[in-house]
Design a protein around this motif. Structure first.
Motif, short mmCIF file in Angstrom:
data_model
loop_
_atom_site.label_atom_id
_atom_site.label_comp_id
_atom_site.label_asym_id
_atom_site.label_seq_id
_atom_site.Cartn_x
_atom_site.Cartn_y
_atom_site.Cartn_z
N GLU A 147 -25.56 -70.51 -112.20
CA GLU A 147 -24.38 -70.74 -111.90
C GLU A 147 -23.41 -69.82 -112.58
O GLU A 147 -22.32 -70.05 -112.15
CB GLU A 147 -24.26 -72.03 -112.84
N THR A 186 -20.50 -79.66 -111.97
CA THR A 186 -21.23 -78.43 -112.16
C THR A 186 -20.63 -78.11 -110.99
O THR A 186 -19.57 -78.73 -110.10
CB THR A 186 -22.77 -77.99 -111.03
N ARG A 196 -29.65 -71.80 -114.93
CA ARG A 196 -28.36 -71.49 -115.86
C ARG A 196 -27.69 -69.87 -114.77
O ARG A 196 -26.23 -69.94 -114.93
CB ARG A 196 -28.12 -71.05 -117.23
N LYS A 236 -16.68 -76.58 -113.82
CA LYS A 236 -17.33 -77.89 -114.52
C LYS A 236 -16.51 -78.51 -116.04
O LYS A 236 -17.12 -78.93 -116.56
CB LYS A 236 -18.53 -77.45 -114.77
#
Length: 329
Positions: free
Chosen positions: A288, A320, A285, A324
């Motif tokens: 990202e 993603t 996470r 996203k």
């Protein structure tokens, strides 16, 4: 993998109005239920907000209540049983959304003995970039036979080396965000080759990773493997499980590539390394987030994971990337 881009340039009729209205109804019930059906966006909890949404154009609704996951590829047996059908279903919905930016869709198959990346050893690492193995016990393994020609050779030709790792490069996060840490591991004096390996890690392995120092126990295992030499000989064989406990992911890769499996296979490829953090982990996470914050140029992608043997979809396809949630800037 199989890859295609939804065509957003052709004029289309918005076919998702009823789906989006259904999504709105779901979002009015609870965020969790809404997410289960694959929709994201605002959750309206009062009449004024609802009326504001009710008077929006269809295009505005698409931008607000948008799709980021396709759970029907798990709940609908026809889609779950055929990754190609799931992909066509997703592509059709992306096209109907009439998006201004292209969204990619890919099928990511489980690896098999004919995969173009079947020459890679997967090295799972933790958030500290230490090798943890598949089950967390520090054991890594290779799933296929490694076939060495009668005349074993170590690749030295730069072109052949580049072809061997063509599809196994560091991720954009590794190269554009994490970079190369300036380390001072206490074993560099005894192992200057590992210092060079750390400084040039992006030239040697692929995936998401940062360089890190091994523990004393890890270096002991590294030295033992280096002394023992190759575990492969001419012919086809299984590579035995490898204990990487206490080693950083980058050092474990060096041990495997340089000392345990130094010989190219019958296809003329080296044993390569693919480092990765646990799927769904906090580190994943954070990656990202880092990519979004650093404006790294990358495409939004809907990833469809599927079994090569059965062609079944193995998880809910999820978008993603920087967009996203469709409709975001």
């Amino acid at each position: 993998y199989i890859h295609s881009r939804a065509n957003s340039s052709e004029p289309t009729i918005m076919k998702l109005v009823s789906a989006l209205n259904a999504a709105l109804a779901l979002s009015l019930v609870s965020p969790t239920l809404s997410e289960n059906y694959g929709f994201a966006g605002e959750i309206y909890d009062n009449k004024a907000d609802f009326e504001e949404f009710d008077h929006m154009t269809t295009g505005d609704r698409v931008m607000l209540v948008t799709k980021k996951a396709w759970p029907e590829c798990q709940s609908d047996s026809r889609l779950k049983g055929d990754a190609y059908k799931c992909k066509r279903h997703i592509d059709a919905q992306l096209k109907a959304m009439q998006l201004e930016v292209p969204i990619d869709s890919i099928i990511i198959w489980t690896r098999h003995d004919r995969s173009p990346t079947n020459n890679a050893m997967v090295i799972p690492i933790d958030e500290n970039n230490m090798c943890i193995g598949r089950s967390g016990g520090g054991i890594i393994s290779y799933d296929f036979d490694w076939c060495v020609p009668d005349g074993p050779s170590i690749l030295t030709n730069p072109r052949k080396i580049a072809l061997s790792r063509k599809l196994l490069k560091p991720s954009k996060w590794s190269t554009h965000v994490a970079g190369i840490k300036d380390l001072d591991c206490d074993y560099y004096g005894d192992h200057p080759d590992l210092e060079d390996w750390h400084q040039n890690a992006h030239d040697y392995m692929g995936g998401d990773f940062e360089n890190a120092c091994s523990t004393a126990d890890g270096i002991t295992k590294y030295e033992a493997a280096k002394t023992a030499g190759s575990v492969v000989v001419p012919g086809c064989q299984q590579i035995p499980p490898i204990d990487c406990g206490g080693m950083s992911g980058v050092d474990a890769c060096n041990m495997v590539k340089k000392h345990m499996v130094p010989y190219a296979n019958a296809d003329g490829k080296n044993m390569e390394c693919w480092l990765s953090y646990a799927k769904g982990s906090r580190k994943e996470r954070l990656i990202e987030r880092d990519l979004d914050r650093n404006n790294v140029d990358r495409r939004s992608t809907v990833k469809i994971y599927a079994s090569w043997n059965s062609k079944r979809v193995t998880g809910v396809p999820v978008m993603t990337g920087p967009r996203k949630t469709l409709g975001s800037d």
